[in-house]
Design a protein around this motif. Structure first.
Motif, mmCIF file in Angstrom:
data_model
loop_
_atom_site.group_PDB
_atom_site.id
_atom_site.type_symbol
_atom_site.label_atom_id
_atom_site.label_comp_id
_atom_site.label_asym_id
_atom_site.label_seq_id
_atom_site.Cartn_x
_atom_site.Cartn_y
_atom_site.Cartn_z
ATOM 1 N N LEU A 123 18.640 -34.812 7.447
ATOM 2 C CA LEU A 123 18.056 -33.470 7.526
ATOM 3 C C LEU A 123 17.883 -33.050 8.986
ATOM 4 N N ASP A 153 19.666 -34.189 11.454
ATOM 5 C CA ASP A 153 21.017 -34.003 12.018
ATOM 6 C C ASP A 153 21.515 -32.579 11.818
ATOM 7 N N ALA A 154 21.016 -31.900 10.774
ATOM 8 C CA ALA A 154 21.457 -30.537 10.478
ATOM 9 C C ALA A 154 20.893 -29.521 11.455
#
Length: 573
Positions: free
Chosen positions: A463, A465-466
């Motif tokens: 999450l 990384d998004a």
């Protein structure tokens, strides 16, 4: 009794038999009056129920009396179970006063998916505009009180958006047959009825031929009729109730732009959603008459089912594409009314301030858990963003570490849904939550609690990384492994999340993990306890630094577990 006396008098010839009409008329009038009184009484009972539910919420006695919404939670959600958003005594049960399925689904979606700051501000303004609209909430609740599962909004939307059952040319041909064949049958029936009594007459043969033709037409169109009626098969009574709910909203006038836009969606292109749904209910009610045993011969000769199948198709071609918009507007309006009821019942709870930009922030004073009774709720601050982006929360058992994480998380959920928060002040940016407060092992999947935790941690990292703006709430991080691995792994996970632009809170019993980060972005806070008179006492207040006490042995002794003197001599490290 009056009818009996009059009956005796008529039998004895004392009065005319016309007098028997008096008690008959009076009885019919009393029946009508009784029905009206019965409806008024039911209406009053529903209103009493509505306000008793509100009083229960105000008195913190609401748990177990409302809708739990557990069926609305997707499997594996990153924080729904951890923050008690659904289930008995949950945030959804506290908030949800929606009487329709679209309203409940929309409210659940808002709790499960945070909105952008711009949308949150629009919802806040709409909730504030609705805060004092008690009459609207009462009217809507009473109108929707009779709704059940007879109306399935997603199925209604799918039916409305499905391709037409007939081409335009076939629809015209079926329409001509639907009028010409019954007209010819009616003419043949009249000719036979006013002709000679014998059946074997020219008119009788014509009537028999028309019966045959009607049967052939009915057989030829049966597939279309079946598809049209099965596709539209809904409870007419329930659609009438849904129409009343929509009418309540259409009658209102709103100055707030968001509310005005949602109302406009219900009356777009001069097509009132309430009148249109009521028209659909009437069509279904008339179509249902074809199944009545008494009416079957008439329905057969008039091609009744074909008439109403064509009428349903015409209704669908006109209104089908906008059903989804009606349902969405209804859901949003009901969800906003749920939040407005919460705002009305909690006048001291302020709306949070939303910050734009990519730099995440979460800070506030006197945060309390909205699911805890106000009399026992202890409030604490939160400050994440800028220099300090994570806090490691240490403390003894039962001191309040997990409750603190839930308090912060639930208030963020409320804030990003558009609701007031249980705080003196709260300022935050757009945040996406990932939590590990309630991960569990799985016997069926052969997964240990530790494996379940690291799987959830991987999802939280993904999450982050998004994009920046993740709020991680990690309870007893990696407590299923040894202290050495927990310290190294815990530090790596927290620092990795911070490098990805996340903010968060981590609880732990491991003092080596709490004291040994060395990262200037990480601060330590703790909860304390005190042993007085053989009893542990907690203040549930947040204090700076790492905890220096431990109560595990005291708790073990308190429940009667034997603790060796040698073990008791070893204090906390």
């Amino acid at each position: 009794a009056v009818a009996a006396v009059l009956g005796v008098a008529v039998w004895m010839g004392s009065i005319s038999g016309a007098w028997l009409g008096v008690p008959l008329v009076a009885f019919v009038g009393l029946v009508l009056a009784h029905e009206q009184a019965h409806r008024a009484l039911e209406h009053a009972r529903r209103a009493v129920r509505l306000y008793l539910e509100g009083l229960r919420r105000i008195d913190d006695a609401w748990a177990g009396h409302g809708l739990t919404g557990e069926a609305l939670v997707p499997a594996g959600h990153l924080y729904a179970a951890d923050l008690d958003l659904f289930g008995r005594g949950s945030l959804f049960e506290l908030l949800c006063t929606a009487g329709t399925a679209p309203g409940r689904r929309t409210l659940a979606a808002w709790l499960l998916e945070p909105a952008a700051p711009t949308v949150v501000r629009q919802r806040q303004a709409a909730v504030e505009a609705l805060r004092e609209r008690l009459d609207l909430r009462e009217a809507l609740a009473l109108a929707s009180d009779e709704l059940d599962d007879g109306v399935d909004p997603p199925a209604l939307v799918r039916w409305g958006e499905a391709p037409a059952e007939l081409s335009a040319a076939r629809a015209r041909r079926f329409g001509m047959l639907a009028w010409l064949v019954p007209a010819a049958s009616l003419g043949a029936t009249l000719a036979w009825g006013f002709g000679p009594a014998a059946i074997a007459t020219p008119a009788g043969w014509v009537l028999a031929a028309m019966v045959l033709v009607t049967g052939l037409v009915g057989r030829a169109t049966a597939g279309f009729v079946r598809r049209a009626q099965v596709g539209a098969e809904r409870s007419a009574r329930q659609l009438e109730v849904l129409a009343r709910v929509l009418a309540c909203l259409e009658r209102e006038r709103f100055d707030d732009p968001m509310l005005a836009g949602l109302r406009a969606a219900l009356v777009a292109d001069q097509r009132s959603a309430a009148r249109s749904i009521r028209r659909l209910a009437h069509l279904l009610g008339w179509a249902e008459m074809a199944r009545s045993q008494i009416f079957v011969p008439v329905a057969f000769m008039l091609l009744w089912s074909l008439h109403f199948a064509l009428a349903l198709e015409r209704w669908r071609s006109r209104h089908g594409p906008v059903i989804a918009g009606w349902i969405a507007a209804l859901g949003e309006l009901e969800a906003l009314l749920c939040l407005s009821a919460y705002a009305f019942e909690h006048p001291d709870d302020p709306f949070p301030t939303l910050e734009d930009g990519d730099d995440p922030v979460l800070e506030g004073d006197e945060l309390g858990h909205p699911l805890l009774p106000a009399a026992t709720c202890v409030r604490n601050p939160v400050a994440l963003g800028g220099t300090i982006r994570a806090r490691i929360v240490s403390g003894s058992n039962m001191s309040g570490k997990s409750t603190y994480l839930r308090t912060v998380g639930v208030n963020v959920v409320l804030a990003l849904a558009g609701a007031p928060v249980r705080a003196e002040r709260l300022r935050l940016s757009a945040l996406r939550i990932g939590a590990t407060l309630r991960v569990q092992d799985s016997l069926q999947q052969g997964a240990s609690r530790f494996f379940a935790e690291i799987t959830r941690l991987r999802q939280v990292v993904a999450l982050a990384d998004a994009g920046p703006g993740v709020l991680f709430l990690l309870d007893e991080i990696l407590h299923g492994t040894n202290s050495h691995d927990r310290r190294i792994g815990g530090h790596a996970i927290v620092e990795g999340l911070l490098d990805r632009g996340a903010l968060g809170l981590v609880t732990t019993h491991d003092l080596a993990l709490a004291a040994g980060t060395g990262d200037p972005r990480v601060d330590n806070v703790h909860f304390v306890d005190e042993l007085r008179g053989g009893q542990l006492r907690f203040d549930h207040r947040l204090h700076p630094g790492v905890v220096r006490t431990s109560n595990a042995l005291a708790l073990m002794e308190a429940v009667g577990l034997p603790v060796s003197p040698q073990a008791a001599d070893h204090g906390p490290p």
